[in-house]
Write a protein that holds these residues in place. Structure first.
Motif, PDB file in Angstrom:
ATOM      1  N   GLY A  41       0.818  -1.207   0.000  1.00 11.78           N
ATOM      2  CA  GLY A  41       0.000   0.000   0.000  1.00 11.78           C
ATOM      3  C   GLY A  41       0.846   1.249   0.000  1.00 11.78           C
ATOM      4  N   SER A  42       0.258   2.333  -0.415  1.00 13.81           N
ATOM      5  CA  SER A  42       0.951   3.607  -0.449  1.00 13.81           C
ATOM      6  C   SER A  42       0.332   4.541   0.565  1.00 13.81           C
ATOM      7  N   SER A  43       1.065   5.542   0.934  1.00 12.64           N
ATOM      8  CA  SER A  43       0.598   6.459   1.946  1.00 12.64           C
ATOM      9  C   SER A  43       0.100   7.744   1.324  1.00 12.64           C
ATOM     10  N   THR A 364      -3.839   0.965  -4.011  1.00 11.91           N
ATOM     11  CA  THR A 364      -3.248  -0.140  -3.276  1.00 11.91           C
ATOM     12  C   THR A 364      -3.539  -1.437  -4.006  1.00 11.91           C
ATOM     13  N   GLU A 366      -3.369  -4.205  -2.053  1.00 12.49           N
ATOM     14  CA  GLU A 366      -3.662  -5.069  -0.917  1.00 12.49           C
ATOM     15  C   GLU A 366      -5.133  -5.474  -0.895  1.00 12.49           C
ATOM     16  N   LYS A 385      -1.987  -6.053   5.408  1.00 12.89           N
ATOM     17  CA  LYS A 385      -0.877  -5.174   5.766  1.00 12.89           C
ATOM     18  C   LYS A 385      -1.322  -3.874   6.426  1.00 12.89           C
ATOM     19  N   THR A 387      -3.741  -1.932   5.800  1.00  8.77           N
ATOM     20  CA  THR A 387      -4.127  -0.902   4.842  1.00  8.77           C
ATOM     21  C   THR A 387      -5.527  -0.383   5.138  1.00  8.77           C
ATOM     22  N   VAL A 389      -8.325   2.469   3.583  1.00  7.35           N
ATOM     23  CA  VAL A 389      -8.675   3.385   2.494  1.00  7.35           C
ATOM     24  C   VAL A 389      -9.947   4.101   2.894  1.00  7.35           C
ATOM     25  N   ALA A 400      -5.376   6.285   0.687  1.00  5.93           N
ATOM     26  CA  ALA A 400      -4.898   5.007   1.214  1.00  5.93           C
ATOM     27  C   ALA A 400      -3.723   5.225   2.146  1.00  5.93           C
ATOM     28  N   GLU A 401      -3.696   4.458   3.218  1.00  7.45           N
ATOM     29  CA  GLU A 401      -2.595   4.538   4.167  1.00  7.45           C
ATOM     30  C   GLU A 401      -2.338   3.154   4.750  1.00  7.45           C
ATOM     31  N   THR A 402      -1.069   2.779   4.817  1.00  7.62           N
ATOM     32  CA  THR A 402      -0.673   1.519   5.441  1.00  7.62           C
ATOM     33  C   THR A 402      -0.063   1.830   6.794  1.00  7.62           C
ATOM     34  N   GLY A 630      -7.311  -4.769  -3.656  1.00  7.82           N
ATOM     35  CA  GLY A 630      -7.774  -3.390  -3.549  1.00  7.82           C
ATOM     36  C   GLY A 630      -9.056  -3.086  -4.283  1.00  7.82           C
TER      37      GLY A 630
END
Length: 641
Positions: A41-43, A364, A366, A385, A387, A389, A400-402, A630
């Motif tokens: 995932g991306s932040s 993401t 995920e 992970k 994640t 959203v 999105a945030e992990t 996702g």
């Protein structure tokens, strides 16, 4: 009843050497096999949503009907083929009836309106207006108006069709399972079977004129015709050639085939002699495309992208912007090309593959296990992970945030601000609608699959080995309850402070009438694993699970009766807006809807063949689904097309 997001337990889850002249020209290797080998995932990223149907390119400006993709865009379905007819107008197709069109080189895409929604595997435009697409169960679709409308040809077969190729608007071929070869000489009005001299799966077909063509497939099969397919003759390929998935000829003599284990074959005499070229990869290759006798590309598993500018004497691996399998590619010239693949992957190049532009949006990869929505605008989902959203504009944009490596399996909100989530060794809370999450320090260190709060203080979590814990102070302290079972518990639903139900493995179904002080087993009248439970009041509820199981009660669970789902697919999640209207989702992209309390269930076209893990209905029209890789789907018409 609280704003509760149900969750499910995840499913853990090629005889002789070639002539020296051939070797010198094409860089053939001796006829031996290359050795085989077997995203986070991306932040703080945003992904435009939307989607829709109809139109002749670009995003539809009308209200989308049925289910449409919000993430990734324009689709998350596997894409199997792509073709552009000019600089800007192109098509891509794939699973679950996905057939996308762009009029701006891929910046935006729209879904074609199709009469059916099969898995589609191959596409061929013979000119700017006339094309055919083929796929599962012998489906052949045809357009004569640049895709404004598509009609179904009568193929005469139920075999899966993997490839289609036309040399004119009248003459073409389709190939598939069990040695199937079909031919038409009247633009698809009728299709006639041809004898391929094989019972193998035929995955590729290519013609250079109306008489001369080749097909390729399983176990190194290559066959050739010089009379339009009235007779096919198997050509010799090097010993132990693995399956071939693609074939392409630049003219009547010069051609290539590619397939499993990185296999690439080439010929300069129309296939009388085939020899190996060194691909430099053990990965399966799925597609080939050449724009001259020198310049060509091949794509395959793991984002593999190969390029040659010398007819294959040397293949060079180029870095791709994805690790997803690539199934299709198309180039207009040595510079401009497009690639498509798994999970809706689409990207383009303007320099022959030295650099790329990713088309569509992805926040993401995920898997999302659970979702909760507060109204038609705001909501969140969570999954692998750690994640999370969220959206505040109905899913047009997602953030999105992990937060940590461990997965989140369940969500429950009591209003648009206050909520809780559970996962591996974690119970977390939020007071800002899921923008930020804090672990509850006093929470038990166990794996929990589901959570349900009825107000800001009172809630329950359930998980492995029959564990049920409750809190009366918003999660500051927790008390373990006696479930009487060691089965994994996968779902919990309370309608008030007293009445609640829990489901789990081994057909476990528990009920409490005193807020969890005691739990009593109920007879679900099924041996299925139960994945999710939902009640609209203290009497009326449903549970779903393996083998297409849907059970229903109207007396608080004293008696449960089976409802006909029309499927044996595992059902993972359900959600109702009242005692009559509800949705169920499950594996293989299945979506079921009822408008009569489950007396009957109708299947809706989700546009996905991926596992769907959770469904959440805000009202009878606005419903979201989340799932593998996702996936986020939405409807504003209750799923009706």
């Amino acid at each position: 009843m609280t704003t509760n997001a149900k969750s499910l337990i995840p499913v853990w889850c090629l005889a002789a050497l070639l002539m020296i002249s051939c070797a010198n020209i094409f860089g053939f290797e001796p006829a031996t096999l290359a050795p085989a080998s077997g995203g986070g995932g991306s932040s703080a990223t945003t992904a435009p949503g939307g989607g829709g149907s109809g139109g002749n390119g670009g995003q539809s400006t009308s209200e989308p009907q049925g289910w449409f993709w919000q993430h990734p865009t324009p689709t998350g379905s596997d894409l199997k083929d792509v073709q552009f007819v000019d600089d800007t107008s192109g098509w891509a197709l794939g699973d679950a009836g996905t057939l996308l069109h762009t009029n701006d080189a891929g910046v935006t895409w729209s879904q074609a309106a199709l009469p059916i929604k099969p898995n589609l595997t191959s596409l061929h435009f013979v000119n700017a207006t006339t094309a055919w697409a083929v796929g599962g169960s012998g489906v052949i679709l045809h357009t004569e108006n640049a895709g404004v409308s598509w009609t179904e040809d009568v193929s005469g077969t139920r075999s899966h069709l993997y490839a289609v190729y036309f040399v004119s608007a009248q003459i073409g071929w389709a190939t598939g399972q069990d040695g199937t070869v079909l031919a038409t000489t009247n633009g698809g009005d009728t299709w006639e079977p041809q004898n391929s001299q094989s019972s193998s799966v035929i995955r590729a077909v290519h013609f250079v004129n109306e008489d001369t063509g080749w097909l390729a497939g399983q176990a190194g099969l290559v066959a050739h015709t010089q009379d339009g397919g009235q007779t096919w003759n198997v050509q010799g390929t090097p010993a132990n050639t693995p399956g071939l998935n693609a074939i392409y000829f630049a003219n009547e003599n010069v051609g290539w085939a590619a397939g499993d284990q990185g296999e690439i074959l080439a010929t300069i005499d129309g296939g009388k002699q085939w020899g190996q070229q060194w691909s430099g990869t053990p990965r399966w290759l799925h597609a080939l495309h050449f724009v001259s006798q020198s310049h060509g590309w091949a794509v395959g598993d793991g984002g593999t992208l190969l390029y040659t500018n010398d007819g294959g004497k040397q293949w060079t691996k180029r870095p791709a912007p994805t690790t997803h399998t690539l199934y299709g590619l198309h180039f207009l010239d040595t510079k401009r090309g497009w690639y498509v693949g798994a999970h809706g992957t689409i990207y383009s190049t303007q320099d022959g593959g030295a650099s790329f532009a990713i088309l569509g949006q992805r926040m993401t990869d995920e898997t999302l296990w659970t979702a909760a929505f507060f109204d038609t605008s705001a909501g969140c989902a969570a999954g692998a992970k750690g994640t999370f959203v969220s959206t505040k504009d109905g899913g047009t944009n997602w953030t999105a945030e992990t937060l940590f490596p461990q997965p989140i399996y369940g969500l429950s909100f009591v209003d648009s601000k206050q909520g809780w989530s559970v996962g591996h060794n974690k119970i977390l809370s939020t007071s800002d609608g899921g923008v930020s999450w804090s672990p509850l320090s006093s929470a038990p260190m166990e794996t929990f699959w589901a959570v349900d709060f009825i107000d800001s203080n009172k809630g329950w979590v359930v998980g492995r080995f029959g564990q049920i814990w409750s809190t009366v102070d918003g999660g500051v302290t927790w008390n373990q309850e006696t479930s009487g079972t060691v089965s994994d518990l996968t779902s919990v639903a309370f309608v008030d402070a007293n009445n609640g139900w829990v489901t789990g493995s081994q057909s476990t179904l528990l009920h409490t009438a005193n807020g969890g002080s005691t739990w009593e087993p109920q007879d679900p009248s099924t041996d299925a694993e139960l994945r999710d439970v939902y009640f609209v009041d203290e009497m009326t509820g449903w549970a779903v699970g393996s083998a297409g199981t849907i059970i229903h009660t109207t007396d608080g669970g004293t008696n449960w009766a089976s409802q006909p789902s029309g499927t044996v697919t595992t059902l993972n999640s359900l959600h109702f807006v009242d005692a009559e209207r509800g949705w169920v989702v499950g594996s293989a992209g299945i979506v079921l809807r009822t408008i009569n309390g489950g007396s009957s269930w109708s299947r809706q076209a989700s546009g996905s063949s991926r596992p769907l893990n959770a469904v959440y209905a805000v009202d009878e029209n606005v419903v979201w689904i989340v799932g593998e890789d996702g996936l986020v789907l939405k409807t504003i018409t209750g799923g009706a097309p």
